[in-house]
Enzyme design. Structure first.
Site, short mmCIF file in Angstrom:
data_model
loop_
_atom_site.label_atom_id
_atom_site.label_comp_id
_atom_site.label_asym_id
_atom_site.label_seq_id
_atom_site.Cartn_x
_atom_site.Cartn_y
_atom_site.Cartn_z
N TYR A 163 -4.70 -8.90 -14.44
CA TYR A 163 -4.26 -9.70 -13.29
C TYR A 163 -2.89 -10.26 -13.63
CZ TYR A 163 -4.83 -13.08 -9.42
OH TYR A 163 -4.71 -13.81 -8.26
N LYS A 192 -3.80 -5.63 -10.96
CA LYS A 192 -3.39 -6.27 -9.71
C LYS A 192 -2.05 -6.92 -9.95
CE LYS A 192 -4.40 -9.87 -6.35
NZ LYS A 192 -5.23 -11.03 -5.95
#
Length: 344
Positions: A163, A192
């Site tokens: 992330y 992400k």
């Protein structure tokens, strides 16, 4: 965590696992957190929202992301939310086509991160979304960050995604070279990119097959609905977008139009989604929550309540009116797509 079969080497086992842990392409929704008037977890609202998103055709769900207020929850509450989502998924989908449930498991130490991954799996999550530890960012080297992710991946009960969200990691912004080093581990199955850097996204999408032995088993996603199409053009596999809480069908349709080669139509829809998403970006999860009853009915009013120190946006205030007006075009498209789906 399962043990490695004695007939396989550790590396062979991890590579085999990476194939079964692969995430399908598409739209993933970092779900909002819903609380009762007594400030507990609103299980009914959580499951109602889960069913709504699945009906819209999303590829997977993310709980305890930045839209999900995990930092406002106890460990017990985080477990309760994942259980509620997993239960709804079991009731709403075909067991032969499982829907990934990705749980935010970021923590500052390896030990706590692994504990969160195990607890997420126990509650029903299939994957973990892990931030780089940023508290001591000024003295944390890139080598240490790579080692951290590889240790998590090797020992986690579930496969992990990186992330990259500098605002939530004390400014730590992983560059494409570092991301590709982390991606060499077979149980790191995606990233992400909430940093919004589409050049970085392009480099990672192009570089991953080279560092993973030619395998196309690594999910590359932007972290905002305002660049879904831009990401797809340079090789992203999908998006993990907070605005998809409100307009999942519109976000899914951008990908469908791109896959069909209808770039003019995809651009037009992306323009409208980007306009609406700008309000979600400016006001954050509080703004997305405020939009829920505006576009999904008064029955969702309780969903608009965040936890302190945040407070609900004033229904009669300028911000709510701005959200309603700025998101209206995309939400009208969303409503039209829902009617279209119901008629098929």
């Amino acid at each position: 965590m399962a043990t490695t079969p004695t007939s396989q080497t550790h590396d062979d086992y991890l590579q085999e696992q990476s194939q079964t842990d692969r995430l399908p392409s598409g739209v993933y929704v970092p779900m909002l957190a819903f609380f009762t008037p007594a400030d507990g977890i609103d299980v009914a609202a959580t499951q109602r929202h889960t069913a709504r998103l699945l009906a819209a055709g999303v590829a997977g769900l993310v709980v305890h992301g930045s839209n999900g207020e995990a930092v406002h929850m106890s460990r017990r509450e985080r477990h309760e939310v994942i259980e509620a989502v997993a239960d709804a998924v079991r009731h709403e989908t075909d067991s032969h086509a499982p829907v990934p449930i990705i749980a935010g498991c970021g923590a500052q130490s390896l030990r706590e991160t692994l504990e969160l991954c195990q607890e997420a799996k126990d509650a029903g999550a299939t994957h973990a979304l892990v931030l780089p530890p940023g508290y001591y960012s000024s003295i944390l080297s890139k080598d240490a960050i790579v080692s951290f992710f590889h240790n998590v991946a090797s020992r986690s009960a579930i496969p992990i995604l990186i992330y990259n969200f500098p605002a939530a990691a004390n400014g730590v912004d992983l560059d494409s070279d570092t991301l590709l080093r982390i991606a060499t581990h077979p149980r790191v199955v995606g990233v992400k990119l909430t940093c919004g850097n589409t050049g970085k996204l392009a480099r990672v999408a192009a570089g991953v097959p080279k560092v993973r032995g030619g395998r196309d088993d690594f999910f590359v996603a932007g972290g905002s609905a305002d660049f879904i199409l831009q990401g797809l053009v340079v090789g992203a596999h999908g998006t993990i977008s907070g605005f998809a809480n409100l307009a999942p069908r519109a976000c899914v349709r951008i990908g469908e139009l791109f896959d069909r080669g209808l770039l003019k139509e995809a651009r037009e829809l992306q323009h409208e989604v980007a306009r609406a998403d700008w309000l979600a970006i400016r006001y954050g999860f509080v703004g997305v929550k405020a939009a829920m009853p505006l576009f999904h009915g008064k029955g969702e009013t309780s969903c608009a309540e965040p936890r302190l120190p945040f407070t609900r946006l004033d229904e009669n205030g300028v911000s709510v009116a701005e959200i309603q007006q700025g998101m209206l075009g995309a939400m009208e498209i969303e409503a039209r797509l829902a009617v279209e789906a119901a008629g098929n």
